[in-house]
Design a protein around this motif. Structure first.
Motif, PDB file in Angstrom:
ATOM      1  N   TYR A  14      -4.596   5.835 -10.756  1.00 25.83           N
ATOM      2  CA  TYR A  14      -3.945   4.941 -11.728  1.00 25.83           C
ATOM      3  C   TYR A  14      -2.699   5.601 -12.315  1.00 25.83           C
ATOM      4  CZ  TYR A  14      -4.326   0.934 -14.964  1.00 25.83           C
ATOM      5  OH  TYR A  14      -4.128  -0.239 -15.646  1.00 25.83           O
ATOM      6  N   GLU A  15      -2.845   6.862 -12.719  1.00 29.03           N
ATOM      7  CA  GLU A  15      -1.720   7.560 -13.349  1.00 29.03           C
ATOM      8  C   GLU A  15      -0.606   7.853 -12.347  1.00 29.03           C
ATOM      9  OE1 GLU A  15      -3.628  10.911 -15.045  1.00 29.03           O
ATOM     10  OE2 GLU A  15      -4.300   9.848 -16.866  1.00 29.03           O
ATOM     11  N   SER A  16      -0.962   8.116 -11.090  1.00 29.23           N
ATOM     12  CA  SER A  16       0.078   8.338 -10.084  1.00 29.23           C
ATOM     13  C   SER A  16       0.850   7.053  -9.825  1.00 29.23           C
ATOM     14  CB  SER A  16      -0.539   8.854  -8.784  1.00 29.23           C
ATOM     15  OG  SER A  16      -1.400   7.884  -8.206  1.00 29.23           O
ATOM     16  N   ALA A  17       0.162   5.909  -9.863  1.00 33.73           N
ATOM     17  CA  ALA A  17       0.857   4.623  -9.709  1.00 33.73           C
ATOM     18  C   ALA A  17       1.824   4.396 -10.868  1.00 33.73           C
ATOM     19  CB  ALA A  17      -0.158   3.484  -9.626  1.00 33.73           C
ATOM     20  N   LEU A  18       1.385   4.729 -12.084  1.00 31.88           N
ATOM     21  CA  LEU A  18       2.280   4.586 -13.238  1.00 31.88           C
ATOM     22  C   LEU A  18       3.463   5.543 -13.142  1.00 31.88           C
ATOM     23  CD1 LEU A  18      -0.290   4.200 -16.192  1.00 31.88           C
ATOM     24  CD2 LEU A  18       0.955   2.398 -14.977  1.00 31.88           C
ATOM     25  N   ALA A  19       3.219   6.756 -12.643  1.00 32.22           N
ATOM     26  CA  ALA A  19       4.320   7.717 -12.469  1.00 32.22           C
ATOM     27  C   ALA A  19       5.325   7.214 -11.437  1.00 32.22           C
ATOM     28  CB  ALA A  19       3.765   9.082 -12.056  1.00 32.22           C
ATOM     29  N   ASN A  20       4.820   6.613 -10.362  1.00 33.50           N
ATOM     30  CA  ASN A  20       5.723   6.047  -9.356  1.00 33.50           C
ATOM     31  C   ASN A  20       6.550   4.901  -9.940  1.00 33.50           C
ATOM     32  OD1 ASN A  20       4.792   7.804  -7.383  1.00 33.50           O
ATOM     33  ND2 ASN A  20       3.232   6.395  -6.653  1.00 33.50           N
ATOM     34  N   LEU A  21       5.936   4.132 -10.816  1.00 35.60           N
ATOM     35  CA  LEU A  21       6.677   3.041 -11.465  1.00 35.60           C
ATOM     36  C   LEU A  21       7.777   3.581 -12.367  1.00 35.60           C
ATOM     37  CD1 LEU A  21       3.788   0.548 -12.345  1.00 35.60           C
ATOM     38  CD2 LEU A  21       5.523   0.306 -10.568  1.00 35.60           C
ATOM     39  N   GLU A  22       7.535   4.730 -12.987  1.00 32.61           N
ATOM     40  CA  GLU A  22       8.587   5.338 -13.815  1.00 32.61           C
ATOM     41  C   GLU A  22       9.794   5.715 -12.955  1.00 32.61           C
ATOM     42  OE1 GLU A  22       8.802   5.757 -17.088  1.00 32.61           O
ATOM     43  OE2 GLU A  22       6.895   4.727 -17.381  1.00 32.61           O
ATOM     44  N   VAL A  23       9.516   6.239 -11.765  1.00 33.06           N
ATOM     45  CA  VAL A  23      10.616   6.566 -10.850  1.00 33.06           C
ATOM     46  C   VAL A  23      11.359   5.299 -10.450  1.00 33.06           C
ATOM     47  CG1 VAL A  23      11.192   7.537  -8.594  1.00 33.06           C
ATOM     48  CG2 VAL A  23       9.432   8.628 -10.010  1.00 33.06           C
ATOM     49  N   MET A  24      10.609   4.235 -10.195  1.00 32.32           N
ATOM     50  CA  MET A  24      11.224   2.970  -9.810  1.00 32.32           C
ATOM     51  C   MET A  24      12.105   2.409 -10.923  1.00 32.32           C
ATOM     52  SD  MET A  24      10.517   2.410  -6.718  1.00 32.32           S
ATOM     53  CE  MET A  24      11.253   0.786  -6.704  1.00 32.32           C
ATOM     54  N   LYS A  25      11.745   2.658 -12.157  1.00 33.78           N
ATOM     55  CA  LYS A  25      12.580   2.181 -13.268  1.00 33.78           C
ATOM     56  C   LYS A  25      13.960   2.821 -13.219  1.00 33.78           C
ATOM     57  CE  LYS A  25       8.677   1.665 -16.453  1.00 33.78           C
ATOM     58  NZ  LYS A  25       8.077   2.196 -17.691  1.00 33.78           N
ATOM     59  N   ASP A  26      13.999   4.129 -12.976  1.00 32.96           N
ATOM     60  CA  ASP A  26      15.289   4.818 -12.898  1.00 32.96           C
ATOM     61  C   ASP A  26      16.116   4.297 -11.723  1.00 32.96           C
ATOM     62  OD1 ASP A  26      14.513   6.341 -15.084  1.00 32.96           O
ATOM     63  OD2 ASP A  26      13.725   7.977 -13.854  1.00 32.96           O
ATOM     64  N   LEU A  27      15.456   4.126 -10.569  1.00 28.34           N
ATOM     65  CA  LEU A  27      16.171   3.581  -9.421  1.00 28.34           C
ATOM     66  C   LEU A  27      16.659   2.164  -9.687  1.00 28.34           C
ATOM     67  CD1 LEU A  27      13.883   4.800  -6.486  1.00 28.34           C
ATOM     68  CD2 LEU A  27      16.113   5.712  -7.152  1.00 28.34           C
TER      69      LEU A  27
END
Length: 578
Positions: free
Chosen positions: A199-212
């Motif tokens: 779950y937390e890795s998915a949220l971390a990936n979403l944080e990266v997607m926000k920057d992109l």
């Protein structure tokens, strides 16, 4: 250094090809059938499209898309097995924590361990995970294998590494003689830890997607501004240029939405029973009011533009003039009412979820201590304050007192709460009690699992809040940039019209005649509207709520973009006029 990078690239490519070839063996159809019926026709289509593009005399703008379509079809057919296996893996890992909790609850009862697997294999809601458990049951019942051999055999075929490891450990443990209950209780911490990591890795990936996402949208914004402004210096058709950039803008934003939807963790909030719920009428009424209100305003606006009725200027009689952006945002405003009603209902569901762990823990502990029925225990528990869950507990008590069978009473309790988690965990508790499980152990087990989910949801909520701030900021900044460019072009167009082009030769510098300003303004407002739609859908996807709640963000983002457009044009016009 370059050699190392090249070696790493080759290694990654070989690993991808190896995984891809392996995925062909894990499809539900035979490998030869897939190659013969799917991959071979796609290859022939690619060859045919390439031959047509090369041999037939076509413009380059037609040749490249023809070859591109062939490549897309071939790539889709070639990579589909891996995408399919990855999809099954995601489905398993999204449901695995519920599956293992359910399995643990069943294992603490008095039923046979194979009956535990059979019961879970019939749970259609668990999807792919239930199918994998069903295959273990099939190996035992049809091929007369032992449960430990069946688990170890299936572990080699399961697409999810987490579930494969679980089957492997379960097989060796059962083979060594350890009871299923002891093993599953000891696995709870491992399972919850794996679920938290996922779950937390998915949220971390979403944080990266926000920057992109922010970087790409800002790049598209600059491109669109240049597409609006540069034609006044070059003389090219600005309408075609703007449309081309808008199409690219739409594709980029749609792509980000699809990726975010794939990456977001699966954690539904709402429970949708087959027969509906008592509060559905109010929700559908809110949806109808919003939709009908918008349709009425759209009709009034459209008729007014054709000279029938007061139109939008008649509704906005207090304004001296009606700017074009208001024709977009005003008719959509009634949908805000729908979003507010559904947001309140979702907030109530979340509040009930937060109270359920303490309720189920107290219920299990009290039943175990008093050795009494659920209805007798609820008689005292209903006096305690369980916040938003208290009315549903009171109705559960009354149904049990009316001698309604426990299954029906608990099912109505889940429908009252409208919560997906409460529905699943209350069903587990009921089944565990009916089959002789210890109520205290069941209550503590369910409470611990649900508390973990609630904590993860809080992290998800915080991630959603940052995304909302990002999207609102990008919307205002992008719209501001769009309409600064448009207003500059409008002012230069007016300036060139006031000057004598023959004497001053302004026409060789400023090509004002190529612009259709109302059409370009309409196109820019279209991208503002599309941005509001996709942004609202992204927000709903990340926070996991009901899609209808996105109406709030859709309406607010549309108003934000339209008001920014109006304010920008007025501000820039006043500044440059001075």
């Amino acid at each position: 250094m370059s050699v190392d990078k090249a070696g790493t690239g080759i290694s990654n490519a070989l690993e991808f090809v190896s995984d891809l070839l392996e995925s062909y063996d894990k499809l539900d159809v035979d490998r030869r059938e897939y190659v013969g019926y799917i991959l071979l026709p796609a290859t022939l289509f690619l060859l045919l499209s390439t031959v047509v593009a090369v041999t037939v005399s076509l413009p380059l703008t037609v040749t490249l898309p023809v070859i591109g379509i062939g490549l897309v079809v071939f790539s889709a057919a070639a990579v589909y097995p891996k995408l399919y296996i990855n999809s099954r893996k995601a489905h398993i890992e999204n449901q695995l924590h519920l599956v293992m909790t359910h399995m643990t609850v069943l294992s603490t009862t008095n039923i046979d361990r194979m009956e535990v697997f059979r019961t879970l294999s019939r749970e259609e809601e668990y999807g792919v995970a239930a199918e994998e458990i069903g295959r273990v049951v099939h190996l035992v019942d049809t091929w007369n294998q032992s449960l430990d051999d069946a688990c170890r055999r299936r572990a080699k075929e399961v697409p999810s590494k987490t579930m494969a490891d679980f089957f492997e450990r379960l097989g060796y443990t059962i083979g060594a003689g350890q009871p299923l209950e002891e093993f599953l209780l000891s696995e709870q911490d491992v399972m919850l830890s794996n679920y938290e990591t996922l779950y937390e890795s998915a949220l971390a990936n979403l944080e990266v997607m926000k920057d992109l996402y922010m970087s790409m949208i800002l790049s598209m914004t600059f491109a669109l501004v240049f597409a609006v402004v540069l034609p006044i210096l070059t003389g090219t058709d600005p309408t075609l240029t703007v449309i081309a950039v808008i199409v690219l803008f739409v594709l980029v934003q749609s792509g980000f939405y699809v990726v975010i939807r794939m990456m977001a963790p699966y954690d539904p909030i709402w429970y949708h029973p087959e027969g509906g719920a008592p509060g559905d009428r109010r929700l559908y009424t809110a949806l109808g009011v919003g939709a009908v209100g918008s349709i009425v305003l759209i009709a009034i606006t459209g008729l007014g533009m054709n000279g029938i009725g007061p139109g939008l200027p008649g509704l906005l009689w207090f304004l001296d003039s009606t700017p074009l952006p208001l024709y977009i945002c005003v008719p959509l405003t009634p949908l805000f009412f729908t979003g507010v009603i559904l947001r309140r209902e979702e907030s109530a569901i979340t509040a009930r979820d937060e109270e359920f762990p303490s309720f189920i823990r107290a219920l299990g502990a009290t039943e175990s201590a008093k050795q009494s029925t659920t209805s007798k225990v609820l008689e005292s528990l209903r006096e305690k304050d369980f916040g938003a869950l208290s009315p549903s507990i009171e109705r559960l008590y009354r149904r049990l007192q009316m001698r309604i069978e426990p299954e029906g009473a608990w099912r109505r309790f889940a429908i009252d709460t409208r919560s997906y988690l409460i529905q699943k965990f209350s069903e587990m508790y009921l089944v565990g009690r009916r089959m002789g499980g210890d109520p205290k152990q069941l209550g503590e087990l369910i409470s611990a699992n649900m508390n973990v989910v609630i904590q993860l949801r809080e992290q998800r909520r915080q991630s959603t809040v940052t995304l909302i701030g990002l999207i609102y900021g990008i919307t205002a900044a992008a719209t501001f940039a769009f309409f600064i460019g448009l207003e500059i072009v409008a002012i230069l167009t007016d300036l060139s019209a006031d000057l004598s082009l023959d004497s001053m030769e302004i026409g060789q510098i400023i090509y004002a005649g190529v612009y259709d300003l109302p059409l370009i303004e309409f196109l820019l407002l279209t991208i503002v509207l599309f941005n509001a739609v996709l942004s609202a859908m992204m927000i709903r996807t990340i926070d996991g709520g009901n899609p209808a709640n996105g109406y709030i963000h859709f309406v607010v983002l549309t108003w934000l973009g339209c008001l920014t457009a109006i304010g920008t044009r007025a501000l820039v016009g006043d500044l440059l006029a001075v």
